[in-house]
Design a protein around this motif. Structure first.
Motif, PDB file in Angstrom:
ATOM      1  N   TYR A  95       1.026  -1.294  -0.224  1.00 26.18           N
ATOM      2  CA  TYR A  95      -0.306  -0.103  -0.004  1.00 26.18           C
ATOM      3  C   TYR A  95       1.042   1.254  -0.445  1.00 26.18           C
ATOM      4  O   TYR A  95       0.845   1.954  -0.675  1.00 26.18           O
ATOM      5  CB  TYR A  95      -1.273   0.448   0.994  1.00 26.18           C
ATOM      6  N   GLY A  96       1.940   1.136   0.491  1.00 28.96           N
ATOM      7  CA  GLY A  96       3.206   2.224   0.750  1.00 28.96           C
ATOM      8  C   GLY A  96       2.975   2.515   0.927  1.00 28.96           C
ATOM      9  O   GLY A  96       3.696   4.390   1.402  1.00 28.96           O
ATOM     10  N   ILE A  97       1.809   3.043   2.571  1.00 34.94           N
ATOM     11  CA  ILE A  97       1.779   3.711   3.389  1.00 34.94           C
ATOM     12  C   ILE A  97       2.061   4.272   4.266  1.00 34.94           C
ATOM     13  O   ILE A  97       2.879   5.019   5.344  1.00 34.94           O
ATOM     14  CB  ILE A  97      -0.287   3.899   4.052  1.00 34.94           C
ATOM     15  N   SER A  98       3.086   2.509   4.687  1.00 36.29           N
ATOM     16  CA  SER A  98       4.247   2.219   6.342  1.00 36.29           C
ATOM     17  C   SER A  98       5.059   3.183   5.864  1.00 36.29           C
ATOM     18  O   SER A  98       5.546   3.834   6.332  1.00 36.29           O
ATOM     19  CB  SER A  98       4.135   0.939   6.292  1.00 36.29           C
ATOM     20  N   GLN A  99       5.407   3.183   4.542  1.00 36.97           N
ATOM     21  CA  GLN A  99       6.946   3.737   4.145  1.00 36.97           C
ATOM     22  C   GLN A  99       6.887   5.281   3.933  1.00 36.97           C
ATOM     23  O   GLN A  99       7.599   6.805   3.816  1.00 36.97           O
ATOM     24  CB  GLN A  99       7.342   3.308   2.256  1.00 36.97           C
ATOM     25  N   GLN A 100       5.813   6.274   3.683  1.00 34.86           N
ATOM     26  CA  GLN A 100       5.456   7.196   3.220  1.00 34.86           C
ATOM     27  C   GLN A 100       5.629   7.849   5.460  1.00 34.86           C
ATOM     28  O   GLN A 100       5.543   8.969   5.253  1.00 34.86           O
ATOM     29  CB  GLN A 100       3.833   7.645   2.833  1.00 34.86           C
ATOM     30  N   ILE A 101       4.683   6.939   6.013  1.00 28.68           N
ATOM     31  CA  ILE A 101       4.615   7.165   7.463  1.00 28.68           C
ATOM     32  C   ILE A 101       6.263   7.974   8.148  1.00 28.68           C
ATOM     33  O   ILE A 101       6.773   8.439   8.609  1.00 28.68           O
ATOM     34  CB  ILE A 101       4.003   6.540   7.715  1.00 28.68           C
ATOM     35  N   GLU A 102       7.190   6.366   7.947  1.00 32.15           N
ATOM     36  CA  GLU A 102       7.922   6.334   7.780  1.00 32.15           C
ATOM     37  C   GLU A 102       9.632   7.061   7.254  1.00 32.15           C
ATOM     38  O   GLU A 102       9.831   8.837   8.003  1.00 32.15           O
ATOM     39  CB  GLU A 102       8.852   5.175   6.980  1.00 32.15           C
ATOM     40  N   GLN A 103       8.538   7.963   5.464  1.00 36.56           N
ATOM     41  CA  GLN A 103       9.595   9.033   5.540  1.00 36.56           C
ATOM     42  C   GLN A 103       9.419  10.403   6.314  1.00 36.56           C
ATOM     43  O   GLN A 103      10.450  11.027   6.477  1.00 36.56           O
ATOM     44  CB  GLN A 103       9.285   9.386   3.613  1.00 36.56           C
ATOM     45  N   SER A 104       7.792  10.758   6.592  1.00 38.21           N
ATOM     46  CA  SER A 104       7.881  11.939   6.540  1.00 38.21           C
ATOM     47  C   SER A 104       7.456  12.581   8.127  1.00 38.21           C
ATOM     48  O   SER A 104       8.397  13.556   8.150  1.00 38.21           O
ATOM     49  CB  SER A 104       5.918  11.971   7.301  1.00 38.21           C
ATOM     50  N   THR A 105       7.838  11.185   8.846  1.00 38.85           N
ATOM     51  CA  THR A 105       8.664  11.128  10.158  1.00 38.85           C
ATOM     52  C   THR A 105       9.553  11.426  10.588  1.00 38.85           C
ATOM     53  O   THR A 105      10.143  12.320  11.652  1.00 38.85           O
ATOM     54  CB  THR A 105       8.098   9.914  10.506  1.00 38.85           C
ATOM     55  N   HIS A 106      10.221  11.023   9.595  1.00 44.09           N
ATOM     56  CA  HIS A 106      12.062  11.164   9.528  1.00 44.09           C
ATOM     57  C   HIS A 106      12.392  12.872   9.197  1.00 44.09           C
ATOM     58  O   HIS A 106      13.603  12.802  10.146  1.00 44.09           O
ATOM     59  CB  HIS A 106      12.821  10.037   8.760  1.00 44.09           C
ATOM     60  N   GLN A 107      11.763  12.805   7.770  1.00 44.14           N
ATOM     61  CA  GLN A 107      12.085  14.452   7.757  1.00 44.14           C
ATOM     62  C   GLN A 107      11.309  15.077   8.750  1.00 44.14           C
ATOM     63  O   GLN A 107      11.978  16.343   9.379  1.00 44.14           O
ATOM     64  CB  GLN A 107      10.891  14.286   6.649  1.00 44.14           C
ATOM     65  N   ALA A 108      10.518  15.013   9.742  1.00 43.83           N
ATOM     66  CA  ALA A 108       9.812  15.750  10.660  1.00 43.83           C
ATOM     67  C   ALA A 108      10.727  15.993  11.889  1.00 43.83           C
ATOM     68  O   ALA A 108      11.188  17.254  11.854  1.00 43.83           O
ATOM     69  CB  ALA A 108       8.424  15.884  10.983  1.00 43.83           C
ATOM     70  N   LEU A 109      11.006  14.864  12.279  1.00 43.98           N
ATOM     71  CA  LEU A 109      12.694  14.590  13.321  1.00 43.98           C
ATOM     72  C   LEU A 109      13.471  15.380  12.429  1.00 43.98           C
ATOM     73  O   LEU A 109      14.172  15.795  13.624  1.00 43.98           O
ATOM     74  CB  LEU A 109      13.034  13.259  13.553  1.00 43.98           C
ATOM     75  N   CYS A 110      13.848  15.399  11.716  1.00 44.09           N
ATOM     76  CA  CYS A 110      15.717  15.835  11.171  1.00 44.09           C
ATOM     77  C   CYS A 110      14.746  17.614  11.388  1.00 44.09           C
ATOM     78  O   CYS A 110      16.129  18.808  11.645  1.00 44.09           O
ATOM     79  CB  CYS A 110      15.993  15.599   9.882  1.00 44.09           C
ATOM     80  N   ALA A 111      13.814  18.207  11.041  1.00 45.56           N
ATOM     81  CA  ALA A 111      13.142  19.640  11.101  1.00 45.56           C
ATOM     82  C   ALA A 111      13.869  20.098  11.947  1.00 45.56           C
ATOM     83  O   ALA A 111      13.505  20.989  12.497  1.00 45.56           O
ATOM     84  CB  ALA A 111      12.191  19.424  10.387  1.00 45.56           C
ATOM     85  N   VAL A 112      12.897  19.190  13.197  1.00 39.16           N
ATOM     86  CA  VAL A 112      12.454  19.710  14.316  1.00 39.16           C
ATOM     87  C   VAL A 112      14.160  19.593  14.968  1.00 39.16           C
ATOM     88  O   VAL A 112      14.542  20.293  15.988  1.00 39.16           O
ATOM     89  CB  VAL A 112      12.082  18.569  15.784  1.00 39.16           C
ATOM     90  N   TYR A 113      15.053  18.705  15.144  1.00 39.92           N
ATOM     91  CA  TYR A 113      16.592  18.378  15.602  1.00 39.92           C
ATOM     92  C   TYR A 113      17.141  19.425  14.951  1.00 39.92           C
ATOM     93  O   TYR A 113      17.771  20.222  15.338  1.00 39.92           O
ATOM     94  CB  TYR A 113      17.023  17.082  15.225  1.00 39.92           C
ATOM     95  N   GLU A 114      17.016  20.188  13.288  1.00 37.46           N
ATOM     96  CA  GLU A 114      17.554  21.387  13.113  1.00 37.46           C
ATOM     97  C   GLU A 114      17.160  22.260  13.722  1.00 37.46           C
ATOM     98  O   GLU A 114      17.875  23.498  14.132  1.00 37.46           O
ATOM     99  CB  GLU A 114      16.918  21.530  11.981  1.00 37.46           C
ATOM    100  N   ALA A 115      16.093  22.873  13.420  1.00 33.15           N
ATOM    101  CA  ALA A 115      14.923  24.152  14.486  1.00 33.15           C
ATOM    102  C   ALA A 115      15.958  24.216  15.872  1.00 33.15           C
ATOM    103  O   ALA A 115      16.537  24.632  16.116  1.00 33.15           O
ATOM    104  CB  ALA A 115      14.016  23.886  15.073  1.00 33.15           C
TER     105      ALA A 115
END
Length: 154
Positions: A95-115
């Motif tokens: 379904y590709g949703i688990s990969q999308q969740i993982e990717q979105s979570t990773h991007q958001a976590l990186c953005a939070v850490y960068e901030a």
């Protein structure tokens, strides 16, 4: 500056929600669940085998009454079927949703850490400037007092 796991989780979820990614994924999961054979076949089977139909009461009911009776009888079963179908969608890579969740979570976590890192660096810079001002004041004071130690050199 560094957050706890709970703070990190909240910040990541807040970021995903603010970007609209959470709503987008929720719609995708709902649509995928509706298309699963598991959901459709199990609900159809449950409704077809319902006591409402077996007793013959369905013939004398309006569509709304029939729907309400079936819902009351099988609401818990429907929720369990929907939950199982949702997990199927979330865990099945096709379904590709688990990969999308993982990717979105990773991007958001990186953005939070960068901030957080930018905040930490800004604070460090501010502390360095305050230290520099303090040392300049100290040197000015020492230079104006006879017999004091020589001024601090950086």
């Amino acid at each position: 500056m560094s957050g706890t796991v709970a703070e990190d989780s909240k910040d990541v979820l807040d970021k995903i929600k603010a970007e609209g990614t959470f709503d987008q994924m929720r719609v995708q999961v709902t649509e995928a669940v509706k298309r699963t054979d598991t959901l459709t076949s199990r609900v159809q089977q449950l409704v077809a085998n319902s006591d409402v139909f077996k007793s013959g009461k369905a013939e004398n009911m309006s569509r709304k009454e029939l729907f309400d009776n079936i819902r009351k009888l099988h609401e818990k079963d429907f929720l369990e079927i929907a939950a199982a179908a949702t997990w199927e969608v979330l865990m099945n890579d096709s379904y590709g949703i688990s990969q999308q969740i993982e990717q979105s979570t990773h991007q958001a976590l990186c953005a939070v850490y960068e901030a957080r890192e930018q905040q930490r660096l800004a604070l460090h810079h501010q502390q360095q400037q305050q230290y520099q001002v303090t040392m300049e004041q100290y040197n000015a004071y020492c230079g104006s007092q006879p017999g004091h130690a020589p001024s601090y050199q950086q």
